[in-house]
Design a protein around this motif. Structure first.
Motif, PDB file in Angstrom:
ATOM      1  N   TYR A   3      -5.118  78.412  36.879  1.00 12.42           N
ATOM      2  CA  TYR A   3      -5.475  76.962  36.903  1.00 12.42           C
ATOM      3  C   TYR A   3      -5.416  76.598  35.752  1.00 12.42           C
ATOM      4  O   TYR A   3      -5.315  75.214  35.358  1.00 12.42           O
ATOM      5  N   ALA A   4      -5.817  77.244  34.611  1.00 13.13           N
ATOM      6  CA  ALA A   4      -5.514  76.677  33.275  1.00 13.13           C
ATOM      7  C   ALA A   4      -4.421  76.399  32.736  1.00 13.13           C
ATOM      8  O   ALA A   4      -4.113  75.623  31.982  1.00 13.13           O
ATOM      9  N   ILE A   5      -3.631  77.520  33.196  1.00 17.16           N
ATOM     10  CA  ILE A   5      -2.135  77.482  32.689  1.00 17.16           C
ATOM     11  C   ILE A   5      -1.636  76.189  33.288  1.00 17.16           C
ATOM     12  O   ILE A   5      -0.840  75.474  32.721  1.00 17.16           O
ATOM     13  N   GLY A   6      -1.744  76.064  34.580  1.00 19.10           N
ATOM     14  CA  GLY A   6      -1.329  75.011  35.462  1.00 19.10           C
ATOM     15  C   GLY A   6      -1.665  73.488  34.798  1.00 19.10           C
ATOM     16  O   GLY A   6      -0.886  72.707  34.527  1.00 19.10           O
ATOM     17  N   ALA A   7      -2.990  73.308  34.552  1.00 25.60           N
ATOM     18  CA  ALA A   7      -3.657  72.235  34.007  1.00 25.60           C
ATOM     19  C   ALA A   7      -3.119  71.948  32.613  1.00 25.60           C
ATOM     20  O   ALA A   7      -2.506  70.736  32.312  1.00 25.60           O
ATOM     21  N   LEU A   8      -2.891  72.985  31.653  1.00 25.51           N
ATOM     22  CA  LEU A   8      -2.388  72.638  30.260  1.00 25.51           C
ATOM     23  C   LEU A   8      -0.840  72.603  30.520  1.00 25.51           C
ATOM     24  O   LEU A   8      -0.438  71.789  29.610  1.00 25.51           O
ATOM     25  N   THR A   9      -0.291  73.010  31.472  1.00 22.13           N
ATOM     26  CA  THR A   9       1.277  72.968  31.575  1.00 22.13           C
ATOM     27  C   THR A   9       1.593  71.510  32.024  1.00 22.13           C
ATOM     28  O   THR A   9       2.383  70.794  31.324  1.00 22.13           O
ATOM     29  N   VAL A  10       0.898  70.881  32.895  1.00 15.57           N
ATOM     30  CA  VAL A  10       0.907  69.499  33.272  1.00 15.57           C
ATOM     31  C   VAL A  10       0.458  68.274  32.384  1.00 15.57           C
ATOM     32  O   VAL A  10       1.527  67.790  32.163  1.00 15.57           O
ATOM     33  N   TYR A  11      -0.465  68.754  31.724  1.00 19.89           N
ATOM     34  CA  TYR A  11      -0.701  67.765  30.731  1.00 19.89           C
ATOM     35  C   TYR A  11       0.070  67.850  29.313  1.00 19.89           C
ATOM     36  O   TYR A  11       0.587  66.673  29.012  1.00 19.89           O
ATOM     37  N   THR A  12       0.725  68.851  29.093  1.00 18.29           N
ATOM     38  CA  THR A  12       1.753  68.973  27.954  1.00 18.29           C
ATOM     39  C   THR A  12       3.003  68.323  28.570  1.00 18.29           C
ATOM     40  O   THR A  12       3.512  67.558  27.782  1.00 18.29           O
ATOM     41  N   LEU A  13       3.517  68.809  29.831  1.00 23.04           N
ATOM     42  CA  LEU A  13       4.811  68.234  30.104  1.00 23.04           C
ATOM     43  C   LEU A  13       4.807  66.855  30.598  1.00 23.04           C
ATOM     44  O   LEU A  13       5.868  66.309  30.294  1.00 23.04           O
ATOM     45  N   PHE A  14       3.723  66.645  31.150  1.00 25.09           N
ATOM     46  CA  PHE A  14       3.956  65.179  31.579  1.00 25.09           C
ATOM     47  C   PHE A  14       3.003  64.196  31.054  1.00 25.09           C
ATOM     48  O   PHE A  14       2.697  62.951  31.613  1.00 25.09           O
ATOM     49  N   TYR A  15       2.650  64.288  30.135  1.00 24.01           N
ATOM     50  CA  TYR A  15       1.895  63.488  29.374  1.00 24.01           C
ATOM     51  C   TYR A  15       2.424  61.986  28.918  1.00 24.01           C
ATOM     52  O   TYR A  15       1.889  60.858  29.102  1.00 24.01           O
ATOM     53  N   PRO A  16       3.991  62.080  28.748  1.00 27.05           N
ATOM     54  CA  PRO A  16       4.597  60.931  28.505  1.00 27.05           C
ATOM     55  C   PRO A  16       4.420  59.874  29.691  1.00 27.05           C
ATOM     56  O   PRO A  16       4.714  58.693  29.792  1.00 27.05           O
ATOM     57  N   ILE A  17       4.266  60.461  31.072  1.00 31.82           N
ATOM     58  CA  ILE A  17       4.172  59.567  32.396  1.00 31.82           C
ATOM     59  C   ILE A  17       2.832  59.605  33.011  1.00 31.82           C
ATOM     60  O   ILE A  17       2.848  59.216  34.094  1.00 31.82           O
ATOM     61  N   ARG A  18       1.763  59.640  32.446  1.00 34.09           N
ATOM     62  CA  ARG A  18       0.440  59.784  32.715  1.00 34.09           C
ATOM     63  C   ARG A  18       0.046  58.406  33.408  1.00 34.09           C
ATOM     64  O   ARG A  18      -0.736  58.646  34.335  1.00 34.09           O
ATOM     65  N   GLU A  19       0.576  57.445  32.989  1.00 40.99           N
ATOM     66  CA  GLU A  19       0.440  56.166  33.460  1.00 40.99           C
ATOM     67  C   GLU A  19       1.070  55.951  35.027  1.00 40.99           C
ATOM     68  O   GLU A  19       0.872  55.318  35.801  1.00 40.99           O
ATOM     69  N   ASN A  20       2.088  56.864  35.297  1.00 43.59           N
ATOM     70  CA  ASN A  20       2.680  56.692  36.689  1.00 43.59           C
ATOM     71  C   ASN A  20       2.046  57.770  37.609  1.00 43.59           C
ATOM     72  O   ASN A  20       2.729  58.833  37.716  1.00 43.59           O
ATOM     73  N   THR A  21       1.260  57.480  38.257  1.00 44.18           N
ATOM     74  CA  THR A  21       0.252  58.351  39.116  1.00 44.18           C
ATOM     75  C   THR A  21       1.163  59.043  40.013  1.00 44.18           C
ATOM     76  O   THR A  21       1.074  60.287  40.238  1.00 44.18           O
ATOM     77  N   ALA A  22       2.097  58.357  40.706  1.00 47.79           N
ATOM     78  CA  ALA A  22       2.645  58.838  41.988  1.00 47.79           C
ATOM     79  C   ALA A  22       3.570  59.878  41.403  1.00 47.79           C
ATOM     80  O   ALA A  22       3.909  61.091  41.917  1.00 47.79           O
ATOM     81  N   MET A  23       4.295  59.634  40.335  1.00 47.16           N
ATOM     82  CA  MET A  23       5.247  60.571  39.716  1.00 47.16           C
ATOM     83  C   MET A  23       4.656  61.815  39.031  1.00 47.16           C
ATOM     84  O   MET A  23       5.047  62.792  39.348  1.00 47.16           O
ATOM     85  N   LEU A  24       3.459  61.522  38.457  1.00 46.21           N
ATOM     86  CA  LEU A  24       2.566  62.648  37.881  1.00 46.21           C
ATOM     87  C   LEU A  24       2.433  63.718  39.063  1.00 46.21           C
ATOM     88  O   LEU A  24       2.504  64.932  38.660  1.00 46.21           O
TER      89      LEU A  24
END
Length: 112
Positions: A52-73
């Protein structure tokens, strides 16, 4: 990487421990409610599930630039975490010669 540029090692470690613990709480609670008895999820000693931590940190790291686009995120998070879970499950199955999670008989199960 954005995660490492904005946060200290201590913050990253804190987030890793927090999401490992949170994942354990959510999964253990869900399984306990589902089976009607207390279930301690995970394979480590203590209340942590690192995937779960690996997943959360991976999503945060990879998809930080699109954090405002909730559906795409959401869509990219689901796809990337499904791939991560599949790969980790495959590696753990080959390494420990046992299945740590099994979705046999479930909708959209892959490889069985």
């Amino acid at each position: 990487m954005i995660l490492f540029e904005q946060h200290s090692l201590y913050e990253i470690m804190y987030h890793f421990i927090f999401y490992s613990f949170l994942g354990w709480v959510v999964e253990s609670s869900f399984k306990s409610l589902l089976y009607g008895k207390v279930i301690n999820s995970g394979f480590l000693r203590g209340p942590f599930i690192p995937i779960y931590a690996i997943g959360a940190l991976t999503v945060y790291t990879l998809f930080y630039p699109i954090r405002e686009n909730t559906a795409m995120l959401f869509i990219l998070g689901v796809i990337s975490m499904s791939i991560l879970e599949y790969l980790v499950g495959f590696i753990m199955e080959k390494t420990f010669n046992t299945r740590w999670w099994d979705y046999t008989g479930n909708f959209m199960n892959i490889r069985r």
